[in-house]
Scaffold this motif. Sequence first.
Motif, PDB file in Angstrom:
ATOM      1  N   ASP A   1       0.794  -1.240   0.138  1.00 40.03           N
ATOM      2  CA  ASP A   1      -0.128  -0.047   0.121  1.00 40.03           C
ATOM      3  C   ASP A   1       0.965   1.287   0.076  1.00 40.03           C
ATOM      4  N   PRO A   2       0.673   2.141  -1.031  1.00 38.27           N
ATOM      5  CA  PRO A   2       1.527   3.365  -0.901  1.00 38.27           C
ATOM      6  C   PRO A   2       1.400   4.177   0.261  1.00 38.27           C
ATOM      7  N   ALA A   3       0.549   4.069   1.100  1.00 40.25           N
ATOM      8  CA  ALA A   3       0.351   4.693   2.541  1.00 40.25           C
ATOM      9  C   ALA A   3       1.331   3.972   3.535  1.00 40.25           C
ATOM     10  N   GLY A   4       1.800   2.810   3.188  1.00 41.60           N
ATOM     11  CA  GLY A   4       2.554   2.066   4.318  1.00 41.60           C
ATOM     12  C   GLY A   4       1.906   0.828   4.614  1.00 41.60           C
ATOM     13  N   CYS A   5       2.588  -0.127   5.416  1.00 40.48           N
ATOM     14  CA  CYS A   5       2.271  -1.343   6.229  1.00 40.48           C
ATOM     15  C   CYS A   5       0.942  -0.865   7.043  1.00 40.48           C
ATOM     16  N   ARG A   6      -0.014  -1.747   6.566  1.00 32.87           N
ATOM     17  CA  ARG A   6      -1.297  -1.437   7.461  1.00 32.87           C
ATOM     18  C   ARG A   6      -1.161  -1.737   8.772  1.00 32.87           C
ATOM     19  N   HIS A   7      -0.353  -2.956   9.097  1.00 35.45           N
ATOM     20  CA  HIS A   7      -0.256  -3.227  10.643  1.00 35.45           C
ATOM     21  C   HIS A   7       0.446  -2.207  11.248  1.00 35.45           C
ATOM     22  N   LEU A   8       1.481  -1.612  10.628  1.00 36.25           N
ATOM     23  CA  LEU A   8       2.236  -0.583  11.268  1.00 36.25           C
ATOM     24  C   LEU A   8       1.413   0.728  11.441  1.00 36.25           C
TER      25      LEU A   8
ATOM     26  N   GLY B   1      -2.979  13.475  -0.843  1.00 26.83           N
ATOM     27  CA  GLY B   1      -1.968  14.372  -1.501  1.00 26.83           C
ATOM     28  C   GLY B   1      -0.629  13.832  -1.049  1.00 26.83           C
ATOM     29  N   ILE B   2      -0.748  13.648   0.310  1.00 32.14           N
ATOM     30  CA  ILE B   2       0.497  12.995   0.978  1.00 32.14           C
ATOM     31  C   ILE B   2       1.167  11.713   0.320  1.00 32.14           C
ATOM     32  N   VAL B   3      -0.003  10.908   0.370  1.00 28.97           N
ATOM     33  CA  VAL B   3       0.389   9.481  -0.257  1.00 28.97           C
ATOM     34  C   VAL B   3       0.775   9.562  -1.960  1.00 28.97           C
ATOM     35  N   GLU B   4       0.202  10.620  -2.524  1.00 31.86           N
ATOM     36  CA  GLU B   4       0.573  10.719  -3.927  1.00 31.86           C
ATOM     37  C   GLU B   4       2.090  11.389  -4.193  1.00 31.86           C
ATOM     38  N   GLU B   5       2.231  12.155  -3.178  1.00 29.59           N
ATOM     39  CA  GLU B   5       3.624  12.530  -3.016  1.00 29.59           C
ATOM     40  C   GLU B   5       4.523  11.675  -2.763  1.00 29.59           C
ATOM     41  N   LYS B   6       4.516  10.779  -1.816  1.00 26.49           N
ATOM     42  CA  LYS B   6       5.272   9.661  -1.511  1.00 26.49           C
ATOM     43  C   LYS B   6       5.279   8.700  -2.609  1.00 26.49           C
ATOM     44  N   ARG B   7       4.255   8.411  -3.182  1.00 25.38           N
ATOM     45  CA  ARG B   7       4.271   7.434  -4.349  1.00 25.38           C
ATOM     46  C   ARG B   7       5.298   7.748  -5.445  1.00 25.38           C
TER      47      ARG B   7
ATOM     48  N   ALA C   1      -5.885   4.366  11.468  1.00 22.73           N
ATOM     49  CA  ALA C   1      -5.021   3.874  10.683  1.00 22.73           C
ATOM     50  C   ALA C   1      -5.207   4.476   9.161  1.00 22.73           C
ATOM     51  N   GLU C   2      -6.485   4.705   8.748  1.00 21.21           N
ATOM     52  CA  GLU C   2      -6.558   5.713   7.439  1.00 21.21           C
ATOM     53  C   GLU C   2      -6.142   6.863   7.450  1.00 21.21           C
ATOM     54  N   ASP C   3      -5.857   7.479   8.564  1.00 25.75           N
ATOM     55  CA  ASP C   3      -5.158   9.000   8.566  1.00 25.75           C
ATOM     56  C   ASP C   3      -3.566   8.888   8.391  1.00 25.75           C
ATOM     57  N   ALA C   4      -3.052   7.851   8.563  1.00 22.20           N
ATOM     58  CA  ALA C   4      -1.739   7.336   8.802  1.00 22.20           C
ATOM     59  C   ALA C   4      -0.625   7.254   7.427  1.00 22.20           C
ATOM     60  N   VAL C   5       0.154   7.825   7.150  1.00 21.91           N
ATOM     61  CA  VAL C   5       0.972   7.646   6.018  1.00 21.91           C
ATOM     62  C   VAL C   5       2.311   7.044   6.612  1.00 21.91           C
ATOM     63  N   VAL C   6       3.213   6.241   6.320  1.00 17.91           N
ATOM     64  CA  VAL C   6       4.319   5.800   7.053  1.00 17.91           C
ATOM     65  C   VAL C   6       5.381   6.372   6.056  1.00 17.91           C
ATOM     66  N   VAL C   7       6.458   7.103   6.641  1.00 15.55           N
ATOM     67  CA  VAL C   7       7.674   7.699   5.938  1.00 15.55           C
ATOM     68  C   VAL C   7       8.992   7.220   6.333  1.00 15.55           C
ATOM     69  N   SER C   8       9.895   7.781   5.410  1.00 15.70           N
ATOM     70  CA  SER C   8      11.382   7.180   6.253  1.00 15.70           C
ATOM     71  C   SER C   8      11.734   8.318   6.701  1.00 15.70           C
ATOM     72  N   GLY C   9      11.223   8.473   8.208  1.00 23.79           N
ATOM     73  CA  GLY C   9      11.825   9.570   8.945  1.00 23.79           C
ATOM     74  C   GLY C   9      10.975  10.921   8.743  1.00 23.79           C
ATOM     75  N   PHE C  10      11.369  11.970   9.762  1.00 29.03           N
ATOM     76  CA  PHE C  10      10.598  13.150   9.916  1.00 29.03           C
ATOM     77  C   PHE C  10      10.370  13.932   8.589  1.00 29.03           C
ATOM     78  N   ARG C  11      11.939  14.187   8.140  1.00 27.87           N
ATOM     79  CA  ARG C  11      12.196  15.130   7.214  1.00 27.87           C
ATOM     80  C   ARG C  11      11.582  14.734   5.930  1.00 27.87           C
ATOM     81  N   GLN C  12      11.505  13.438   5.605  1.00 27.79           N
ATOM     82  CA  GLN C  12      10.718  12.998   4.456  1.00 27.79           C
ATOM     83  C   GLN C  12       9.198  13.332   4.704  1.00 27.79           C
ATOM     84  N   GLY C  13       8.761  12.850   5.653  1.00 21.90           N
ATOM     85  CA  GLY C  13       7.192  13.196   6.014  1.00 21.90           C
ATOM     86  C   GLY C  13       6.861  14.841   5.724  1.00 21.90           C
ATOM     87  N   LEU C  14       7.810  15.627   6.580  1.00 21.28           N
ATOM     88  CA  LEU C  14       7.705  16.952   6.446  1.00 21.28           C
ATOM     89  C   LEU C  14       7.691  17.622   4.808  1.00 21.28           C
ATOM     90  N   ALA C  15       8.753  17.081   4.059  1.00 19.51           N
ATOM     91  CA  ALA C  15       8.670  17.489   2.815  1.00 19.51           C
ATOM     92  C   ALA C  15       7.184  16.957   1.829  1.00 19.51           C
TER      93      ALA C  15
END
Length: 490
Positions: A150-157, A335-341, A175-189
């Motif tokens: 899932d582009p939003a990240g592991c459902r379990h996490l 939008g955040i999921v799309e930026e990550k994808r 869980a539907e509100d969460a997006v897993v990222v590789s650290g704070f700065r990536q999430g902020l970007a």
Amino acid sequence: MTVHWARGGPDLPVALDRGAGPLRIQLQDQLRAAIRDRRLGAGERLPSTRHLAELLGVSRGTVVDVYEQLLAEGYVESAVGSGTRVATMPSGGPARQPPGGAATSAAPRPVEADFEYGIPDLGSVPLTAWSWAVAEATRTMPTAALGDGDPAGCRHLREVVTAYHRRVRSGCAVAEDAVVVSGFRQGLAFVLATLARHGIQRIALEDPGPREHDVIARRAGLSAVPVPVDDHGLDVDRLRRTGARAVLLTPAHQCPTGVALGPSRRRDLVAWADEVDGVILEDDYDAEFRYDRQPVGSLQGLNPARVIALGSVSKTLAPAIRLGWVLAPAPFVAGIVEEKRLSCRDAPGLDQEALALLMESGRFDRHLRRVREIYHARRDVLAAEAELAFGPGRLHGLAAGCHALLRLPDGTSERAVVTTAAIMGVRVNGLAHYRFAPAGAETEPCPPALVLGFGNVSDHQIRRGIRTLAQAVRQQTVPMIRPDVHRSNT
């Protein structure tokens, strides 16, 4: 450092042209060039003659002849049981210089105490528990989960992180509100780019505040404006005058002053977001490390429609476990999921599952309880040493987190103290290091101060470091420093 390849190492980048002369000469020339250019480093093991002959489709005798010629010329050396290795070349050879200029032989000055902000106790990282979690994730994950998820990240996490946030931080994300990222700065970007697409053009940042957030904001297409921080946190009245519709802040333990956002400021901030149809970006770092009472609840729980909470395990576990999360209102999640994808697809799936298991099993909480005691003890040592060296009331921001602010005597030059301390083996940053101003703008002056991170220093290093800082300050302001800074114990 020599790389010790097993079984002769990866294949060599050798290409032979059977219509361009003797193969033996071609192979000799290419290996010589690779050694001269340092593409093959001293001590690196070459493939066996049999393996290289099979790889190139030539006779083994041809390769043996080449190795013997290079041995005679001093390019390689050979020993029984060790194979053929690249010899050490003279230092005056045509070695490639490192990027940015010529190599230098000057050794860095040794650091005896490093008060760098934001580094956790790396010696206390729960590697055994993490190894268990990775092994358990490897054992239990279905084969289908090893592909792109899932582009939003592991459902379990995402389920575990949001449950933890609700239970420990008084949040209300699912869980539907969460997006897993590789650290704070990536999430902020990703968040800032999403805000820009929603028409938000200006973001307010704490001043002083975390380093380079203004740079990240500008890269996302937003203008950044500074808002002063006082003893109660971000000045919301000043925020209202900026015209910004977004603000990024560290409410649990402000970076770098260490103050917590006061109750009335929290209410005013949420009211401001409603007034301007704005968004609050909550950097939730240091929230787990509170020493005077239970951790303050997340702003996200006060107004989930206006708050985007960002978190990571860089300070609770280690920066090397590059995982974090964004908890966002529904209009921003896509939008955040799309930026990550479009940027990276996902963080490593096995690590995501391992973190979920680590948190769910209770091992994460046990680790936090243990390091909280360690940090509490170091905080007490820091407070005692600072009071002894500088007098009472100089150290601030001790209620939470792994850093504190040491106020220097009026008239002290932060830069001079930092430079002098570095010469004496102590690394520290001044408060000015955390300030920013847009081009042409002026910021209000701050009293001189030092930011002391104590997460990754021992008690002995704290004592040594504080005494050195007192010496550095005393060179400029002798009457302001207590004369009994030196003690016989270490």
